[in-house]
Design an enzyme around this catalytic site. Structure first.
Site: not given
Ligand code: NDP
Length: 306
Positions: A56, A100, A123
């Site tokens: 990422k 994460q 997200d």
């Protein structure tokens, strides 16, 4: 049809999306004298999570997005992690925040996600963003289902009335995927580990999306002829290389590609399918968050719903 023509090339889709995003990040830089900025928080030393974060960060940097990596020990307390989130929420130069997952067992993922500023929640996991998506007014759409949906819309053009079956009901993939497909007038069935006669449901699917996490569980007995199949699963198999006697890691999906490829109309491979699109959608959401942070109009290159 030769089998390679059946592949939905997620890598190509992601490259095209990233190419379209570059002018938006450049324009942002020109207007505000800084790049859109994504903070990625990694807790502990889970190998797969480490790889995802590295990918990422690399892709962000290649596409005009600044990334800040915050690495915390697996022993960090829930309160200390929350304090990091509060600092990121308040920092005006941070546009997007990604924590994460999974987090270590002593930390409530729910509590962490609920405390991310919804306007920085790239997200799309915060209840406000989740709720908005289900009400047909999305703000940030979770990246994996967003990438799947974008590829499906492009492959099928018209999803009206299609039977869509999703295997898996997680908040990250299955549930938001159902909402997206409903928004395009599919008839949606969401299945899970307690579903009876899974094969019968899947056999009716014009569109089948699998997000189970069991290597190659889905074979030809689950597939309707000419179905469009999206394989979200990422499963790491440890295999022995008999020549060198060393262990090698092989990535496979939930779908047994070889067994279904002759039946399907189109299918995403693993690797090179959903994975790259997930990261490209994260970049999209970060740039969108940056424009929103600066109260600027974000011209949605993917279409109104994104
Ligand atoms: P979860 O473990 O949260 O969810 C798995 C789902 O599969 C659950 O709903 C579970 O049912 C269901 N399930 C488990 N076993 C069966 C079975 N035998 N039959 C039917 N359903 C079953 O996983 P995630 O949604 O987070 O991820 C799923 C997969 O997708 C994983 O392989 C993950 O690595 C991958 N993934 C890939 C991403 C990408 O970028 N490509 C991003 C995110 C995930 P129940 O709810 O009843 O337990």
């Amino acid at each position: 049809m030769e089998n390679y023509k059946k592949i939905i090339d997620g890598k190509k889709y992601s490259e095209e999306l990233l190419k379209q995003l570059i002018p938006l990040s450049s324009k942002f830089f020109k207007n505000f004298n800084r790049k859109p900025c994504l903070a990625v928080v990694l807790v502990g030393d889970n190998t797969a999570s480490g790889i995802y974060v590295k990918n990422k960060v690399n892709i962000a940097e290649k596409n005009g997005i600044e990334s800040i990596k915050i690495i915390l020990s697996s022993e960090v307390s829930e309160q200390d992690l929350l304090n990091e989130i509060f600092k990121l929420n308040e920092n005006q130069d941070i546009d997007g925040i990604l924590v994460q997952l999974p987090l270590p067992k002593h930390i409530s993922e729910k509590k962490i996600i609920h405390n991310i500023d919804p306007m920085k929640d790239v997200d799309g996991f915060h209840p406000i963003n989740f709720g908005k998506l289900f009400m047909g007014d999305p703000n940030f759409i979770p990246c994996t289902p967003m990438g799947c949906f974008y590829m499906l819309k492009n492959e099928l053009k018209d999803l009206n009335g299609k039977n869509a079956v999703i295997i898996g009901r997680s908040n990250i993939v299955g549930k938001p995927m159902a909402s997206l497909l409903l928004s395009s007038n599919c008839s949606v069935t969401v299945t899970h580990s307690k579903t009876k006669n899974l094969q019968e449901h899947c056999k009716k699917a014009d569109v089948l999306i699998s997000a189970v996490g069991i290597p190659e569980m889905i074979d030809e007995t689950y597939i309707k002829k000419d179905a469009i199949v999206i394989d979200v699963g990422i499963n790491r198999l440890q295999l022995l290389n008999s020549k060198t006697n060393t262990s090698i890691t092989k990535l496979v999906g939930d779908i047994n590609f070889e067994k279904v490829v002759n039946i399907v109309k189109k299918i995403t491979p693993v690797p090179g399918g959903v994975g790259p699109m997930t990261i490209a959608c994260l970049m999209h959401n970060t740039i969108k968050a940056a424009y929103k942070n600066k109260k600027q109009n974000f011209v949605n290159i993917l279409g109104d719903y994104f």
